[in-house]
Enzyme design. Structure first.
Site, PDB file in Angstrom:
ATOM      1  N   GLY A   1      -3.047  -3.605   6.986  1.00 25.85           N
ATOM      2  CA  GLY A   1      -3.418  -4.227   5.769  1.00 25.85           C
ATOM      3  C   GLY A   1      -3.678  -4.161   4.369  1.00 25.85           C
ATOM      4  N   SER A   2      -3.427  -2.891   4.203  1.00 26.77           N
ATOM      5  CA  SER A   2      -3.073  -1.681   2.695  1.00 26.77           C
ATOM      6  C   SER A   2      -1.852  -2.339   2.353  1.00 26.77           C
ATOM      7  CB  SER A   2      -3.420  -0.531   2.716  1.00 26.77           C
ATOM      8  OG  SER A   2      -4.660  -0.728   2.999  1.00 26.77           O
TER       9      SER A   2
ATOM     10  N   GLN B   1     -11.157  -8.398   7.975  1.00 23.72           N
ATOM     11  CA  GLN B   1     -12.270  -8.370   7.877  1.00 23.72           C
ATOM     12  C   GLN B   1     -12.770  -9.578   8.886  1.00 23.72           C
ATOM     13  OE1 GLN B   1     -14.501  -6.090   8.047  1.00 23.72           O
ATOM     14  NE2 GLN B   1     -13.548  -4.567   7.468  1.00 23.72           N
TER      15      GLN B   1
ATOM     16  N   CYS C   1     -13.578   3.313   2.915  1.00 25.19           N
ATOM     17  CA  CYS C   1     -12.355   3.823   1.819  1.00 25.19           C
ATOM     18  C   CYS C   1     -12.870   4.733   0.512  1.00 25.19           C
ATOM     19  CB  CYS C   1     -11.714   3.532   2.105  1.00 25.19           C
ATOM     20  SG  CYS C   1     -11.200   1.366   2.213  1.00 25.19           S
TER      21      CYS C   1
ATOM     22  N   SER D   1      -5.273  -6.635   9.677  1.00 27.55           N
ATOM     23  CA  SER D   1      -5.060  -5.741  10.000  1.00 27.55           C
ATOM     24  C   SER D   1      -5.378  -5.362  11.434  1.00 27.55           C
ATOM     25  CB  SER D   1      -5.728  -4.898   9.405  1.00 27.55           C
ATOM     26  OG  SER D   1      -5.196  -3.692   9.484  1.00 27.55           O
ATOM     27  N   ALA D   2      -4.793  -4.661  12.566  1.00 29.14           N
ATOM     28  CA  ALA D   2      -4.923  -5.439  13.709  1.00 29.14           C
ATOM     29  C   ALA D   2      -5.667  -4.205  14.352  1.00 29.14           C
ATOM     30  CB  ALA D   2      -3.817  -4.401  14.709  1.00 29.14           C
ATOM     31  N   HIS D   3      -6.090  -3.072  13.664  1.00 32.54           N
ATOM     32  CA  HIS D   3      -7.052  -1.574  13.706  1.00 32.54           C
ATOM     33  C   HIS D   3      -8.935  -2.337  13.824  1.00 32.54           C
ATOM     34  CE1 HIS D   3      -8.744   0.158  10.310  1.00 32.54           C
ATOM     35  NE2 HIS D   3      -7.378  -0.366   9.673  1.00 32.54           N
TER      36      HIS D   3
ATOM     37  N   THR E   1      12.115   0.326  11.650  1.00 33.84           N
ATOM     38  CA  THR E   1      12.178  -0.242  13.043  1.00 33.84           C
ATOM     39  C   THR E   1      11.202  -0.598  13.090  1.00 33.84           C
ATOM     40  OG1 THR E   1      14.092   2.052  13.335  1.00 33.84           O
ATOM     41  CG2 THR E   1      12.676   1.554  15.080  1.00 33.84           C
TER      42      THR E   1
ATOM     43  N   ASN F   1     -15.606  -6.712   3.256  1.00 36.95           N
ATOM     44  CA  ASN F   1     -16.170  -5.767   4.491  1.00 36.95           C
ATOM     45  C   ASN F   1     -17.069  -4.737   4.239  1.00 36.95           C
ATOM     46  OD1 ASN F   1     -14.763  -5.385   1.781  1.00 36.95           O
ATOM     47  ND2 ASN F   1     -14.850  -3.069   2.301  1.00 36.95           N
TER      48      ASN F   1
HETATM   49  C1  LIG Z   1     -10.956  -6.845   3.772  1.00 33.52           C
HETATM   50  C2  LIG Z   1      -9.594  -5.639   4.442  1.00 33.52           C
HETATM   51  N1  LIG Z   1      -9.007  -5.520   3.484  1.00 33.52           N
HETATM   52  C3  LIG Z   1      -7.748  -4.641   3.291  1.00 33.52           C
HETATM   53  C4  LIG Z   1      -7.768  -3.506   4.423  1.00 33.52           C
HETATM   54  C5  LIG Z   1      -6.678  -2.433   4.236  1.00 33.52           C
HETATM   55  O1  LIG Z   1      -6.524  -2.397   6.027  1.00 33.52           O
HETATM   56  P1  LIG Z   1      -6.024  -0.836   6.453  1.00 33.52           P
HETATM   57  O2  LIG Z   1      -7.213  -0.165   6.620  1.00 33.52           O
HETATM   58  O3  LIG Z   1      -5.132  -1.740   7.930  1.00 33.52           O
HETATM   59  O4  LIG Z   1      -4.603  -1.000   5.273  1.00 33.52           O
HETATM   60  C6  LIG Z   1      -9.482  -3.890   4.849  1.00 33.52           C
HETATM   61  C7  LIG Z   1      -9.756  -2.235   5.488  1.00 33.52           C
HETATM   62  O5  LIG Z   1      -9.177  -0.951   5.253  1.00 33.52           O
HETATM   63  C8  LIG Z   1     -10.370  -4.629   4.356  1.00 33.52           C
HETATM   64  O6  LIG Z   1     -11.788  -3.858   4.865  1.00 33.52           O
HETATM   65  C1  LIG Z   2      19.159   8.076   7.585  1.00 32.31           C
HETATM   66  C2  LIG Z   2      18.099   6.742   8.046  1.00 32.31           C
HETATM   67  N1  LIG Z   2      17.234   6.926   7.500  1.00 32.31           N
HETATM   68  C3  LIG Z   2      16.244   5.988   6.956  1.00 32.31           C
HETATM   69  C4  LIG Z   2      15.874   4.881   8.506  1.00 32.31           C
HETATM   70  C5  LIG Z   2      14.577   3.810   8.356  1.00 32.31           C
HETATM   71  O1  LIG Z   2      13.564   4.863   9.285  1.00 32.31           O
HETATM   72  P1  LIG Z   2      12.932   3.932   9.926  1.00 32.31           P
HETATM   73  O2  LIG Z   2      13.495   3.150  11.299  1.00 32.31           O
HETATM   74  O3  LIG Z   2      11.305   4.975  10.754  1.00 32.31           O
HETATM   75  O4  LIG Z   2      11.595   2.857   8.820  1.00 32.31           O
HETATM   76  C6  LIG Z   2      16.669   5.270   9.403  1.00 32.31           C
HETATM   77  C7  LIG Z   2      16.403   4.735  10.572  1.00 32.31           C
HETATM   78  O5  LIG Z   2      15.879   3.496  11.112  1.00 32.31           O
HETATM   79  C8  LIG Z   2      17.413   6.226   9.344  1.00 32.31           C
HETATM   80  O6  LIG Z   2      18.526   6.704  10.312  1.00 32.31           O
END
Ligand SMILES: Cc1ncc(COP(=O)(O)O)c(C=O)c1O
Ligand SMILES: Cc1ncc(COP(=O)(O)O)c(C=O)c1O
Lengths: 392, 146, 392, 146
Positions: free
Chosen positions: A72-73, A180, A326, A200-202, A238, A152
């Site tokens: 989410g952030s 939220q 947080c 945000s999924a969690h 990735t 939140n």
């Molecule tokens: C309203 C709101 N926005 C953003 C976030 C950030 O999400 P995340 O912790 O997945 O980065 C949160 C929770 O931490 C939230 O409650």
């Molecule tokens: C040399 C190198 N740097 C950066 C990345 C990016 O990593 P990620 O896919 O975890 O964002 C990769 C692989 O994709 C990589 O091989």
């Protein structure tokens, strides 16, 4: 084992078993990189496209308008920085509210240092954004309005539709942090005229470390993370296949019986709120009595400090928070509680209980039994309380 | 985050309460910051024969108050004035960095109560030199967000 | 079931069972938000600190110098954008190489549009950065040197220590993308005089969607993701506990028997390289013969196009890539292969096999049996080949 | 990413090879882009009685070549000239957007071979109007990175 009652669902949620089951094969069996041409890759490409479709449907977007992020952030940062970078030739004014999550607030404050101007609109005593002030603060060079769907800390739900219409009328890009609200409210990005939406999924029984940004077709926005061609070349990295699959399953579960979920939470929330207000003198509910998240009960308990309450509850196995997760390591009173007009000392003595799908009526009863005892014990120690009770 | 000692003093604080007609009463902190400590002393022949406290504050505020009262009970005024915040924190097996201000508050509460006693009785103590009970003991909170 | 031979470990790896086992409890049992004060939070705070320490130790850093991110791409973006933003008062010149990963390259290209100046240093025929050119390109306003430790396509390992000393001498911040090197090379950030180092867990049998940025104490860098106080206030977002735990376990496993791992991979790699070069006429090895990643075998097969090779291999169950995973959807020949001087048509006909801990000698033998047949079949169709063989 | 039909033609391409003393030969594409198609025609009485191809290129380049040869085999020159890239792609149950240029190449290869035949025999065909065999049929690759 000691009794453990988790009432901090707004901080994070446990994953549902169905979500975990959906993710499991993707850790070490069907683990390929979706960008690869070979079958290990192709089979996962199909899988993330499917999750994308499921989630898009829950907010009435099309699948090619949703982009996975690392949470989410990141979604909030991308939306805000990305839009103002893209539109900086057009203007430098941003409108937000005083009660946004720090991912929005600190991003806006950072942008102020970079030369943008930000209006932080007030909220009323219930935490509802002042629409008149918001309207008055619109300028010819306003390029972004960013307002959260639901808060939140106090759970207040904002008049998003009205704000969306205002933004539309003035041709201003509109971002909504729905982290939220998602899974607790029916969200229709088209009806609400939202250009960008963070999730945000969690927070909805999905995995941590995966979020999403809805970007309405045609919205001008610059990338936050450059690199590979993933996410239609708009967010490099990735693809986090297991987490995307888990997010998809969590989204499906969240909207498969939204009414049942809301009903269950609202019943327990109201029982908790009413019980606490009745049993604890000098306590009050924060946020709006009805326009609030179904699982949120935020109350202020006068003459006591919140951390002492948290620790005491923790000693009897009850997990909740004072202010947002947080900031619970922070000593400053919550900016949200200050914005709704609480005094410092009352803000310090506030607790947030957030109820979720695994909360039982027994859990609520346990809090109703334990908290009044704790409050009484701490008040007996408080020099502020002696005045009220005449020094007994 | 807290040591067991802190939690033990938080859950079972010693010397909570008030002393009627105390010889010295001091209050420090302010509600804005979320901590207020009030300390009551009974003093006989230059010895602290009783001490009680009331605290509005976090876990460590309560624990440091409790520990400070234990550490000055039965001590001479000069001994009590030599109590440092570090000594209180150490006696609690340490405090998290962001909570060290609570121990400062405890030290100030003791001094403040003795100051009140000194004022009432027109006494001077070396250990009070430079102590100003009205100084804002307000600590600057370590900002947790940036 | 059809035979499946995975030889694309540089694209992504399957998680090791120990890694999954370490993660599992954190999905729905020990799932708390580490920022929370209550025990659900505290128990996870300890857990992520432990993972942080394990990983820090593997690169000879201290735990408070490593910051978790959402992946290698985020780490690269943060390092580069963060440093140049922090130092833009001091200068506007960046030095990098022509063979960086797109997460570095595209970030630098983006910064060029923003007014920074970038020197893309050449490499020799083996893919080794031209140190003389690099040295000559240093200017008084150079604020960042960013060079990868090992290349993701051809596996060439760079003279990082020499570059680190050069950067140090000129007081220039030095960033190293070690995403491919980690777990295959012993990395000591102090000895190598590295200021910033990017890692990604999914390349070393850890989970996807989690990376890390090492930031040497005192390094000036601005945040990429603003918000909550996580990661010592430098990278906002609820900590991805299971992924962090998994990363920690993967790091531990990777460095517990590095020599054994390198030996196993090198043996299979050399068998594959030598076998292919011997059996396939008009083929060549790309990258350096010895200064290369233990698992990387990149060969060019003349007169055929790479995708046709990939598809044909996929039909017999062999998964590999042509160029890096993120560009395998692209039609342009790899920038890395062009930089080492290959012609367009030869670059188009290159294959990358990457060997990992689960690769067996049988897998290698299978490729040695199948690929020559495929090559012959495709060459018979190629109008370029007829000239060579005199039109047979 | 490819339809079954594409994969089937890729794995079992029809009419691969060369025709000695072909009546028309055309080659399009260039190695820079990774695709070259060469097409050979045998023409009798205005009918394409045999066709062969050789292709250097990706899976869809080979599949579209194969499909195009099947679609013009036995056809009149005018019929062959009316073959569109869309028709080739459709016959293969579609192509991914980034691969549509392969079908364009196949159409051009057919035209190019007929053009050669026309030149050699001093013939004119309506379907060749505006066709320039030396035009760079180079497609602009959809950039996959930005
Ligand atoms: C309203 C709101 N926005 C953003 C976030 C950030 O999400 P995340 O912790 O997945 O980065 C949160 C929770 O931490 C939230 O409650
Ligand atoms: C040399 C190198 N740097 C950066 C990345 C990016 O990593 P990620 O896919 O975890 O964002 C990769 C692989 O994709 C990589 O091989």
């Amino acid at each position: 084992m000691k009794k453990r009652v988790y009432l901090d669902y707004s901080a994070t949620t446990p994953m549902k078993q169905e979500v975990l089951n959906a993710m499991l094969p993707h850790f070490n069996v069907q683990f390929g990189n979706p960008s690869s041409i070979h079958c290990f890759g192709r089979e996962n490409k199909a899988v993330i496209d499917q999750a994308r479709q499921i989630i898009a449907k829950t907010i009435n977007a099309s699948a090619d308008e949703v982009f996975f992020t690392g949470g989410g952030s990141e979604s909030d940062n991308w939306a805000i920085k990305g839009v103002v970078s893209a539109l900086k030739g057009k203007g430098k004014h941003i409108i937000t509210s005083k009660i946004e999550h720090h991912a929005v607030l600190h991003t806006c404050e950072f942008l102020e240092k970079e030369g943008f101007e930000v209006t932080f609109v007030d909220v009323d005593e219930f935490g509802i954004v002042d629409l008149n002030q918001l309207q008055r603060s619109i300028r010819p060079d306003t390029i972004l309005i960013t307002i959260m769907y639901a808060n939140n800390e106090i759970g207040t739900i904002q008049p998003i539709k009205e704000i969306g219409e205002l933004a539309k009328k003035h041709n201003i890009t509109f971002h909504v942090d729905a982290v939220q609200a998602y899974g607790n409210v029916r969200i229709d990005v088209q009806e609400l005229k939202i250009d960008l939406l963070s999730l945000s999924a969690h927070k909805v029984y999905g995995p941590k470390g995966i979020g999403l940004l809805y970007i309405k077709k045609g919205t001008k926005i610059i990338q936050l993370i450059h690199g590979g061609a993933q996410e239609k070349r708009r967010r490099a990295g990735t693809e986090n296949v297991p987490a995307i699959v888990g997010f998809g399953k969590a989204a499906e579960l969240a909207y498969q019986d939204l009414e049942g979920h809301v009903k269950h939470l609202t019943f327990l929330r109201d029982k908790l709120i009413n019980g606490l207000l009745e049993k604890i003198p000098y306590s009050r509910l924060n946020g709006h009595p009805t326009k609030r998240l179904p699982g949120n009960a935020n109350i202020s308990i006068e003459y006591i400090e919140g951390e002492a309450l948290l620790l005491s509850l923790d000693m009897v196995g009850i997990a909740c928070s004072s202010g947002s997760a947080c900031t619970s390591g922070s000593l400053d009173p919550s900016h949200v509680l200050m914005a709704i007009g609480l005094s410092h000392e009352v803000a310090h003595g506030s607790l947030r209980f957030t109820i979720g799908d695994f909360t039982s009526e027994e859990d609520v009863d346990y809090v109703l039994k334990e908290l009044p005892i704790i409050v009484e014990r701490l008040r007996q120690m408080s020099p502020l309380y002696e005045k009220v009770k005449g020094g007994n | 985050m807290y040591s067991e000692k802190v939690m033990e003093h938080f859950m079972n604080p010693r010397n909570v309460g008030e002393i009627e007609n105390a010889d010295g009463v001091g209050q420090v902190g302010n509600p804005k910051c979320g901590d207020i400590m009030k300390m009551y002393l009974k003093i006989e022949d230059g010895i602290i024969v009783d001490v009680k406290f009331k605290t509005f504050g976090c876990g460590s505020a309560i624990a440091t108050s409790s520990m400070a009262t234990e550490m000055i009970m039965g001590k001479t005024i000069d001994e009590a004035l030599s109590l440092t915040n570090r000594a209180v924190a150490d006696a609690l097996d340490g405090l998290p960095p962001v909570k060290m201000h609570c121990s400062v508050l405890a030290e100030q509460a003791v001094k403040s109560a003795i100051y009140d006693y000194a004022q009432k009785n027109n006494l001077q103590f070396d250990g009070l030199e430079g102590f100003d009970p009205n100084e804002d003991h307000d600590h600057h909170h370590e900002e947790h967000e940036d």
